[in-house]
Structures are given as C-alpha cells and as structure tokens.
Design a protein around this motif. Sequence first.
Motif, short mmCIF file in Angstrom:
data_model
loop_
_atom_site.label_atom_id
_atom_site.label_comp_id
_atom_site.label_asym_id
_atom_site.label_seq_id
_atom_site.Cartn_x
_atom_site.Cartn_y
_atom_site.Cartn_z
N GLY A 1 -0.62 2.31 1.90
CA GLY A 1 -0.42 2.92 0.59
C GLY A 1 0.99 3.38 0.31
N ASP A 2 1.69 3.89 1.32
CA ASP A 2 3.06 4.35 1.08
C ASP A 2 4.09 3.41 1.69
OD1 ASP A 2 2.64 5.04 3.76
OD2 ASP A 2 3.83 6.86 3.62
N ALA A 3 3.61 2.26 2.23
CA ALA A 3 4.48 1.18 2.70
C ALA A 3 5.42 1.58 3.83
CB ALA A 3 5.28 0.58 1.54
N ASP A 4 4.98 2.49 4.69
CA ASP A 4 5.80 2.76 5.86
C ASP A 4 5.32 1.97 7.08
OD1 ASP A 4 3.48 4.16 6.46
OD2 ASP A 4 4.49 6.02 7.03
N GLY B 1 -0.51 0.11 -3.78
CA GLY B 1 0.20 1.32 -3.42
C GLY B 1 1.64 1.33 -3.88
N ALA B 2 2.45 2.08 -3.14
CA ALA B 2 3.82 2.38 -3.55
C ALA B 2 4.75 1.18 -3.53
CB ALA B 2 4.38 3.49 -2.67
N ALA B 3 4.40 0.13 -2.77
CA ALA B 3 5.27 -1.05 -2.69
C ALA B 3 4.92 -2.12 -3.71
CB ALA B 3 5.18 -1.64 -1.28
N LEU C 1 7.53 5.23 -5.36
CA LEU C 1 8.34 4.48 -4.39
C LEU C 1 7.74 4.63 -3.00
CD1 LEU C 1 12.09 5.22 -5.23
CD2 LEU C 1 10.92 3.02 -5.43
N PRO C 2 8.00 3.69 -2.09
CA PRO C 2 7.55 3.85 -0.71
C PRO C 2 8.19 5.06 -0.03
CG PRO C 2 8.12 1.56 -1.16
CD PRO C 2 8.59 2.36 -2.33
#
Length: 454
Positions: free
Chosen positions: A242-245, A184-186, A81-82
Amino acid sequence: MARLFGTDGVRGLANGLLTAELALQLAQAAAVVLGHERSADGARPRAVVARDPRASGEFIAAAVEAGLSSSGIDVYDAGVLPTPAAAYLIADLNADFGVMISASHNPAPDNGIKFFARGGQKLPDEVEDAIEAQLGKEPSRPVAGDVGRIQRFSDAEDRYIVHLLGTLPHRLEGLKVVLDCANGAASGCSPQVFASAGAEVVVIGAEPDGLNINDGVGSTHLGQLKEAVVKHGADFGIAHDGDADRCLAVDHEGTEVDGDQIMAILALALKESGKLKDDVLVATVMSNLGLKIALRDAGITIRETAVGDRYVLEEMRDGGFSLGGEQSGHVIFSDYATTGDGVLTGLQIAAQVAGTGRTLQDLARAMTKLPQLMINVKGVDKSRAATDEGVAAAVAAAELELGDTGRVLLRPSGTEALVRVMVEAADMETATRICTELAGVVEDRLAIPRELAL
C-alpha cells in the motif's frame, strides 16, 4: 501503559485507536521534539507531509498539518506518495522532518503515522519515546507571523521520479512489465517511472478509491499479478504494497520471486560491479538459509539483524553497508534511499534483466530456497523461551540433526502470547517433522498454568 509507537510508527484502526485528536496531538508533540530549532536566518522549521490514498488519510493528514502549523512549522503537503518518496523529499528539500500517513500493507480501515528525522531517516526509539512523553504537555502556541504556513508541494512526485530514473544504469526498452500497485500510493508514480525508463507497462491495482487499498492485490495478494503476467506474455511482474516500501516479483511463468531471491540477484550484481560495500548484505534472521549459502559461495557475507526493516537500517548505517532487506520485500539501497523503496527495487530488478539479457527466473536461480516451516505456538510464556532447559535441549538436538543443511529459529512474538518456531531443512518432510516436534516441546514446557491464563 503500553508504548504507543510500534515497530513502524503509530498504527491502528482509524477513528478507533488513531483519531483526529491523537493525530493532532502527535503532530504538536513532534513539532516540539523535531522542530524546535529555527534556521540560522530565522526561518521557521519545515516538514513534509505525505499519505497513501486511504479515505481516513484525508482527515488524519488535515489533523497532522493543523498540529504542525499551529506549532510554528511550515508544512509542505506532498499529497499521495509512497513512503520512500516522502523520505527522499525530506532530504531533497532539506526539511527538518517529515510525516508519512499510512498503514502499509494493512487493510483500508487501518492507518498509521510515521515520523522521519532530517535527511529522511527513521527515528530511533529514544526520539519516539520523547515524542510520546510530550503528549499531554502544553504544545507550542506561536501567534501572528510565527504560526506555520501550509503549502502544496506541487512538484513532489516529479522530483521523486527524476531521482528514481537517475539510479538506472541503462534504459529498459524491450521489457514488458506488469505492475501491481495495490491500489495504493504507487498507483501514479510507479507506472510513470517504468514507462519513462522505456519499458512496456501493463498496470493492475492502480485505481485507488480510498477503500480498496491492498484488497486482493499487491505484494500480499499475488494471484492477480501471476495471472496477468502469463496472460500478457510479460517478462515479469512487480508487486508493491500500500505505501510502496516493499517489492515482490513474479517471473514470466507466474512463479513468485521473494525478497530473499531479489536480494541475492541484487547483491551479486553489486558485487560484480564493485559497489557492494565490504561484500556484505544485511538481512534479518528470517531470511532463508539458502540465501546465506548462495552468497557465501560467491564471497558475500550476511550480517543478520532482528526482524524489522528499522534494525536492518541501523546495521547498514553503523557499517556503512550498501544493501540490505527482508524476505518480505523491504529492500534498502543506501546509495539511493534511506528506507525500503519498492519502486526503486523494481527498477533495479528490471535493470538486471535488461542488462544481462537473462530472464528473471534464471537470475532467481542464484539461490536455492530451503524448505521452511513455521508454527505459532499460542498460550505460552514467551519470556522463558530463551532460558528453559528443556526447550534448549530440544533445539540443540534438532540443530545437531540438521547440521549444515538446515537451522532452527525460536522467536517470541512482540505483541502476543506466542512463540514462533521456524525450521529449515533440506526437504519439507524433515522440516515438518522437526518443527512439529519442537512446537510440541515448546507447548509442553512453556504452557501458562490454567489458573494464570484465566
């Protein structure tokens, strides 16, 4: 010894700096610092654990969950998950804390461990220091029924998607959007939420294999997104990391829309709707002067912070402000999130395009970016950058020449022996000349003697 925690958790080469042993020990230490209190009904403390799809995240997550559960913490494994989803779910579940395993925009061989406190809040330095100080001490070792349990957080993604959809003022029918999920995570939730909101979605960079995260795609590599937007005749494109922040955008002609332009669009929209607290936007010192000029003319004040989304968050919390972010695309809506959320930001951009009937290109014209140049001056004594009289005189002369049409920023690196010299001016020729001259002064005045450098 150097501080283990950096500006955003513990990050480094997986199986290099960041080993399974260290992950286990960090989790055990965090359990003592963040999960030391049982609830009033005697229930064990709870933690949410999520990760991005890096291959190394599998063994690191296993080590973290082992460290937590063996220390008496019940673990809710949210899977891939993001980062902002993990933060949201900590609050939604009313968990005691949470752990995100990701190295954000870094390449696949790296990974990281980031802790969040209750409510999905990032940890202040003193709490990270307490976790680091706990390393090497005897961990908590409950037995029998007091050990923690690990369970799959089966509806984690669904909860997050419902939350995101609830932030939209209206649906997105009629929009065609290209999403680059950075492998990535999203990759799962971002296409799903845009489609659920009514947009026609074209997806790239959404086939993670554990090794291809951020590899030529995502917010640090916009080339494929630009091509896809033009090829498919889309209204615009959204790129996550990659982590969608974070979120960057591309207009219908393939032109980049950066974090400053995104913040200008959203700040103006929030002000118009009466939802921009105190008519303030929080941004870092690296934001383009054009953003400040545009918002000043619209009656919006910018509160500046040091570089790093954690400093933006601190200022937002202290003042109760509703919007803040960075040029890199970390945008924070405090009404909906406790950290930067690239999917949420993309949705809010889409809502403005759909609601106004204007193109993203037109909306982005709310600010004019001033030409900006930065030179990294290496091999210098960065500790004297703020005190050297010769450097100060050169900066003052440059600022006098630029007047209201530009600015100068000298920023010592936090990790290297270098000073970043940044100049903005009305034209690139002026920015280049002044930046080059200042970099020369910094190099001459702050040079480390050769005998000390060896």
